[in-house]
Design an enzyme around this catalytic site. Sequence first.
Site, mmCIF file in Angstrom:
data_model
loop_
_atom_site.group_PDB
_atom_site.id
_atom_site.type_symbol
_atom_site.label_atom_id
_atom_site.label_comp_id
_atom_site.label_asym_id
_atom_site.label_seq_id
_atom_site.Cartn_x
_atom_site.Cartn_y
_atom_site.Cartn_z
ATOM 1 N N GLY A 1 0.890 -1.236 -0.082
ATOM 2 C CA GLY A 1 0.041 -0.083 -0.024
ATOM 3 C C GLY A 1 0.828 1.036 0.207
ATOM 4 O O GLY A 1 0.705 2.312 0.726
ATOM 5 N N HIS A 2 1.938 1.079 -0.760
ATOM 6 C CA HIS A 2 2.681 2.440 -0.996
ATOM 7 C C HIS A 2 3.535 2.122 -2.309
ATOM 8 O O HIS A 2 3.833 1.237 -2.935
ATOM 9 C CB HIS A 2 3.754 2.363 0.282
ATOM 10 C CG HIS A 2 4.326 1.321 0.611
ATOM 11 N ND1 HIS A 2 4.045 0.418 1.765
ATOM 12 C CD2 HIS A 2 5.376 0.369 -0.027
ATOM 13 C CE1 HIS A 2 4.912 -0.433 1.872
ATOM 14 N NE2 HIS A 2 5.596 -0.532 0.848
ATOM 15 N N ALA A 3 4.365 3.278 -2.481
ATOM 16 C CA ALA A 3 5.331 3.166 -3.706
ATOM 17 C C ALA A 3 6.752 4.012 -3.059
ATOM 18 O O ALA A 3 6.720 4.577 -1.980
ATOM 19 C CB ALA A 3 4.746 3.951 -4.912
ATOM 20 N N ARG B 1 2.583 -0.754 -4.887
ATOM 21 C CA ARG B 1 2.391 -2.271 -4.642
ATOM 22 C C ARG B 1 1.607 -2.493 -3.640
ATOM 23 O O ARG B 1 1.487 -1.929 -2.405
ATOM 24 C CB ARG B 1 3.638 -3.086 -4.657
ATOM 25 C CG ARG B 1 4.347 -2.988 -2.972
ATOM 26 C CD ARG B 1 5.073 -1.658 -2.703
ATOM 27 N NE ARG B 1 5.862 -0.901 -3.771
ATOM 28 C CZ ARG B 1 6.861 -1.191 -3.899
ATOM 29 N NH1 ARG B 1 7.639 -1.942 -3.488
ATOM 30 N NH2 ARG B 1 7.659 -0.251 -5.110
#
Length: 162
Positions: free
Chosen positions: A75-77, A122
């Site tokens: 839940g981040h890039a 992702r």
Amino acid sequence: MLPDATLLQPQVSPPPAPDGDAITLAQRGCRVVEFPIVHDPRGNLTFIEGGEHVDFDIKRVYYLYDVPGGAERGGHAHKDLHQLLIAMSGSFDVTLDDGTSRQRFHLNRSYYGLYIPKMIWREIDNFSSGSICMVLASERYDEADYYRDWREFKHAADLAGR
Ligand code: T46
């Protein structure tokens, strides 16, 4: 084709491109990497060599384990970091998102790795019982390198001309 190769094909196709010029996640560098296997009746062996199978200096290794059923990670890039995810045991799904299209990968073999370049969102879920996700990362941990808000990531990706 390797017997298990089909297991690693994306399970969900990205949405139709908005126009003929849309860049795919593969063109952004997202890809499944295959590592060597030394078959042996005593048990197989896979090795990963810097400069050969991983084209960046590995500055950190970490792993996710004891993941409870139904848990979601990611839940981040990352702004600069890139990395390789390997299902060392069990299986899980990784959804990659470049801000425009999404693609889902099922990882379930320790001789395949999913390479994720920088600036790719992702999400990781569907962990099987006892699964282990090992990550080879190009940088040490730095919270400032994260986009943890999708809209902020999307804004930055758009500013970068994506
Ligand atoms: C990714 C997926 C696959 C550290 O102190 N050092 C570290 O090296 C890492 C990765 C995390 N942390 C701390 C930061 C948070 O307080 O551990 C906590 C959980 O981290 P996070 O919520 O980022 O964990 P995941 O599993 O959602 O994401 C991690 C990586 O951060 C990320 O890059 O791709 O694993």
